[in-house]
Design a protein around this motif. Sequence first.
Motif, PDB file in Angstrom:
ATOM      1  N   ALA A  10       1.011  -1.295  -0.047  1.00 37.82           N
ATOM      2  CA  ALA A  10       0.053   0.142  -0.058  1.00 37.82           C
ATOM      3  C   ALA A  10       0.956   1.285   0.024  1.00 37.82           C
ATOM      4  CB  ALA A  10      -1.007  -0.025   1.150  1.00 37.82           C
ATOM      5  N   VAL A  11       0.322   2.300  -0.547  1.00 33.01           N
ATOM      6  CA  VAL A  11       1.297   3.443  -0.803  1.00 33.01           C
ATOM      7  C   VAL A  11       0.976   4.343   0.387  1.00 33.01           C
ATOM      8  CG1 VAL A  11       1.321   5.516  -2.049  1.00 33.01           C
ATOM      9  CG2 VAL A  11       0.931   3.547  -3.268  1.00 33.01           C
ATOM     10  N   VAL A  12       2.142   4.676   0.974  1.00 34.03           N
ATOM     11  CA  VAL A  12       2.000   5.630   2.187  1.00 34.03           C
ATOM     12  C   VAL A  12       1.152   6.893   1.694  1.00 34.03           C
ATOM     13  CG1 VAL A  12       3.418   7.222   3.938  1.00 34.03           C
ATOM     14  CG2 VAL A  12       4.359   5.031   3.076  1.00 34.03           C
ATOM     15  N   PRO A  13       0.216   7.407   2.764  1.00 31.38           N
ATOM     16  CA  PRO A  13      -0.555   8.540   2.342  1.00 31.38           C
ATOM     17  C   PRO A  13       0.237   9.658   2.114  1.00 31.38           C
ATOM     18  CG  PRO A  13      -1.493   7.240   4.321  1.00 31.38           C
ATOM     19  CD  PRO A  13      -0.111   6.714   3.937  1.00 31.38           C
TER      20      PRO A  13
ATOM     21  N   ARG B 283       9.109   7.550  10.806  1.00 28.84           N
ATOM     22  CA  ARG B 283       7.691   7.848  11.306  1.00 28.84           C
ATOM     23  C   ARG B 283       7.090   6.724  11.158  1.00 28.84           C
ATOM     24  NH1 ARG B 283       8.220   9.569   6.260  1.00 28.84           N
ATOM     25  NH2 ARG B 283       6.577   9.576   5.006  1.00 28.84           N
ATOM     26  N   VAL B 284       5.942   6.757  12.157  1.00 24.04           N
ATOM     27  CA  VAL B 284       4.798   5.657  11.905  1.00 24.04           C
ATOM     28  C   VAL B 284       3.427   6.597  11.251  1.00 24.04           C
ATOM     29  CG1 VAL B 284       3.134   4.168  13.200  1.00 24.04           C
ATOM     30  CG2 VAL B 284       5.310   4.401  13.840  1.00 24.04           C
ATOM     31  N   VAL B 285       2.947   5.935  10.112  1.00 26.27           N
ATOM     32  CA  VAL B 285       1.693   6.487   9.679  1.00 26.27           C
ATOM     33  C   VAL B 285       0.629   5.675   9.718  1.00 26.27           C
ATOM     34  CG1 VAL B 285       0.812   7.556   7.432  1.00 26.27           C
ATOM     35  CG2 VAL B 285       3.215   7.668   8.128  1.00 26.27           C
ATOM     36  N   TYR B 286      -0.425   6.252  10.371  1.00 21.51           N
ATOM     37  CA  TYR B 286      -1.742   5.506  10.374  1.00 21.51           C
ATOM     38  C   TYR B 286      -2.934   6.262   9.889  1.00 21.51           C
ATOM     39  CZ  TYR B 286      -5.957   4.334  13.180  1.00 21.51           C
ATOM     40  OH  TYR B 286      -7.163   3.994  13.522  1.00 21.51           O
ATOM     41  N   SER B 287      -3.560   5.737   9.018  1.00 24.37           N
ATOM     42  CA  SER B 287      -4.601   5.928   8.114  1.00 24.37           C
ATOM     43  C   SER B 287      -5.737   5.750   8.633  1.00 24.37           C
ATOM     44  CB  SER B 287      -4.376   5.563   6.685  1.00 24.37           C
ATOM     45  OG  SER B 287      -5.594   6.002   5.952  1.00 24.37           O
ATOM     46  N   LEU B 288      -6.665   6.863   8.993  1.00 26.76           N
ATOM     47  CA  LEU B 288      -7.923   6.546   9.675  1.00 26.76           C
ATOM     48  C   LEU B 288      -8.694   5.686   8.528  1.00 26.76           C
ATOM     49  CD1 LEU B 288      -8.457   9.761  11.335  1.00 26.76           C
ATOM     50  CD2 LEU B 288      -8.095   7.633  12.542  1.00 26.76           C
ATOM     51  N   GLY B 289      -8.859   6.438   7.297  1.00 24.60           N
ATOM     52  CA  GLY B 289      -9.704   5.738   6.305  1.00 24.60           C
ATOM     53  C   GLY B 289      -9.207   4.384   5.763  1.00 24.60           C
TER      54      GLY B 289
ATOM     55  N   TRP C 146       1.917   2.157   8.387  1.00 22.04           N
ATOM     56  CA  TRP C 146       3.188   1.962   7.826  1.00 22.04           C
ATOM     57  C   TRP C 146       4.252   2.100   8.652  1.00 22.04           C
ATOM     58  CZ3 TRP C 146      -1.396   4.083   5.796  1.00 22.04           C
ATOM     59  CH2 TRP C 146      -1.929   3.521   4.399  1.00 22.04           C
ATOM     60  N   LEU C 147       5.193   1.565   8.674  1.00 23.92           N
ATOM     61  CA  LEU C 147       6.453   1.835   9.303  1.00 23.92           C
ATOM     62  C   LEU C 147       7.551   2.463   8.312  1.00 23.92           C
ATOM     63  CD1 LEU C 147       6.733  -1.356  11.587  1.00 23.92           C
ATOM     64  CD2 LEU C 147       5.568   0.987  11.905  1.00 23.92           C
ATOM     65  N   VAL C 148       7.801   3.772   8.463  1.00 22.59           N
ATOM     66  CA  VAL C 148       8.493   4.170   7.307  1.00 22.59           C
ATOM     67  C   VAL C 148       9.896   4.724   7.893  1.00 22.59           C
ATOM     68  CG1 VAL C 148       8.558   6.408   5.748  1.00 22.59           C
ATOM     69  CG2 VAL C 148       6.226   5.370   6.296  1.00 22.59           C
ATOM     70  N   ASP C 149      11.065   4.204   7.336  1.00 22.79           N
ATOM     71  CA  ASP C 149      12.170   4.546   7.817  1.00 22.79           C
ATOM     72  C   ASP C 149      12.809   6.121   7.420  1.00 22.79           C
ATOM     73  OD1 ASP C 149      13.281   4.561   4.989  1.00 22.79           O
ATOM     74  OD2 ASP C 149      14.144   2.543   5.191  1.00 22.79           O
TER      75      ASP C 149
ATOM     76  N   SER D 216      14.752   6.965   5.191  1.00 18.80           N
ATOM     77  CA  SER D 216      14.923   7.480   3.775  1.00 18.80           C
ATOM     78  C   SER D 216      13.422   7.534   3.261  1.00 18.80           C
ATOM     79  CB  SER D 216      16.109   6.487   3.181  1.00 18.80           C
ATOM     80  OG  SER D 216      15.350   5.155   3.469  1.00 18.80           O
ATOM     81  N   ASP D 217      12.394   7.628   3.968  1.00 12.68           N
ATOM     82  CA  ASP D 217      10.965   7.723   3.469  1.00 12.68           C
ATOM     83  C   ASP D 217      10.761   6.410   2.718  1.00 12.68           C
ATOM     84  OD1 ASP D 217      10.387  10.029   4.563  1.00 12.68           O
ATOM     85  OD2 ASP D 217      11.290  11.075   3.011  1.00 12.68           O
ATOM     86  N   VAL D 218      11.217   5.384   3.122  1.00 12.33           N
ATOM     87  CA  VAL D 218      10.778   3.700   2.236  1.00 12.33           C
ATOM     88  C   VAL D 218       9.907   3.339   3.149  1.00 12.33           C
ATOM     89  CG1 VAL D 218      11.615   1.734   1.515  1.00 12.33           C
ATOM     90  CG2 VAL D 218      12.925   4.142   1.106  1.00 12.33           C
ATOM     91  N   SER D 219       8.832   2.983   2.849  1.00 12.73           N
ATOM     92  CA  SER D 219       7.845   1.877   3.762  1.00 12.73           C
ATOM     93  C   SER D 219       8.433   0.552   4.074  1.00 12.73           C
ATOM     94  CB  SER D 219       6.572   1.947   3.268  1.00 12.73           C
ATOM     95  OG  SER D 219       5.979   1.120   4.162  1.00 12.73           O
ATOM     96  N   ARG D 220       8.582   0.366   5.364  1.00 15.72           N
ATOM     97  CA  ARG D 220       9.362  -0.962   5.558  1.00 15.72           C
ATOM     98  C   ARG D 220       8.363  -2.063   5.993  1.00 15.72           C
ATOM     99  NH1 ARG D 220      14.132  -0.924   3.105  1.00 15.72           N
ATOM    100  NH2 ARG D 220      15.263   0.957   3.410  1.00 15.72           N
ATOM    101  N   ARG D 221       7.248  -1.741   6.494  1.00 18.05           N
ATOM    102  CA  ARG D 221       6.207  -2.541   6.760  1.00 18.05           C
ATOM    103  C   ARG D 221       4.782  -1.857   6.424  1.00 18.05           C
ATOM    104  NH1 ARG D 221       6.760  -7.435  10.120  1.00 18.05           N
ATOM    105  NH2 ARG D 221       4.672  -8.223  10.480  1.00 18.05           N
TER     106      ARG D 221
END
Length: 187
Positions: free
Chosen positions: A62-65, A73-79, A84-87, A89-94
């Motif tokens: 899934a694409v980081v919002p 950072r940790v990104v949490y999408s309400l919708g 997402w666990l983003v490192d 270098s702005d790459v989503s690791r999980r």
Amino acid sequence: MPVPARRLPSWIWVTGLTAGAVAAVVVLAVQADSGPHPTVTAARPSVSASPRPSASKPAAPAVVPAGSGTGRRVVYSLGQKRVWLVDASDVSRRSFAVWPGTVSPDPGSYTISLRAEPTTGSDGVQIEHIMYFAAKSGRSIAFSNALDGSSPPPASGIQTSGIRMSKADGTALWTFGETGTTVVVAR
């Protein structure tokens, strides 16, 4: 012929009332301690038809919002009900699906303020990997996972603010999200 009543000294009244109040508090404390306590068996979630997040079968990533910031950072999408666990270098690791509670944080940037030991959640389920990052409606909002890996049952009239995930995803988030880690909540 009536006998005149003797008046008791005030210190006897004060002592008697204080002793009575202490006894009442002790009785109430004993009753509260022996009352019902939430247990895992009393509120164990039942099998549901909802899809269960799985770390072992990753779907298309899934694409980081957009607008969720930069850096680690940790990104949490309400919708999307997804994290997402983003490192750095702005790459989503999980990325993984989550089960939100009935109280959701407002969109914005937060930090993980506290990592807590395993305990019992407000729904009576034993939880671990508890990471608090926001508060709303008098409730502390945190990520966590059930010790037995189960999904929470639908809320029945109670406010819950935990954002649950599978056990494997909870372990990954616990490893990634140290105290002070940024959490971005997106719509």
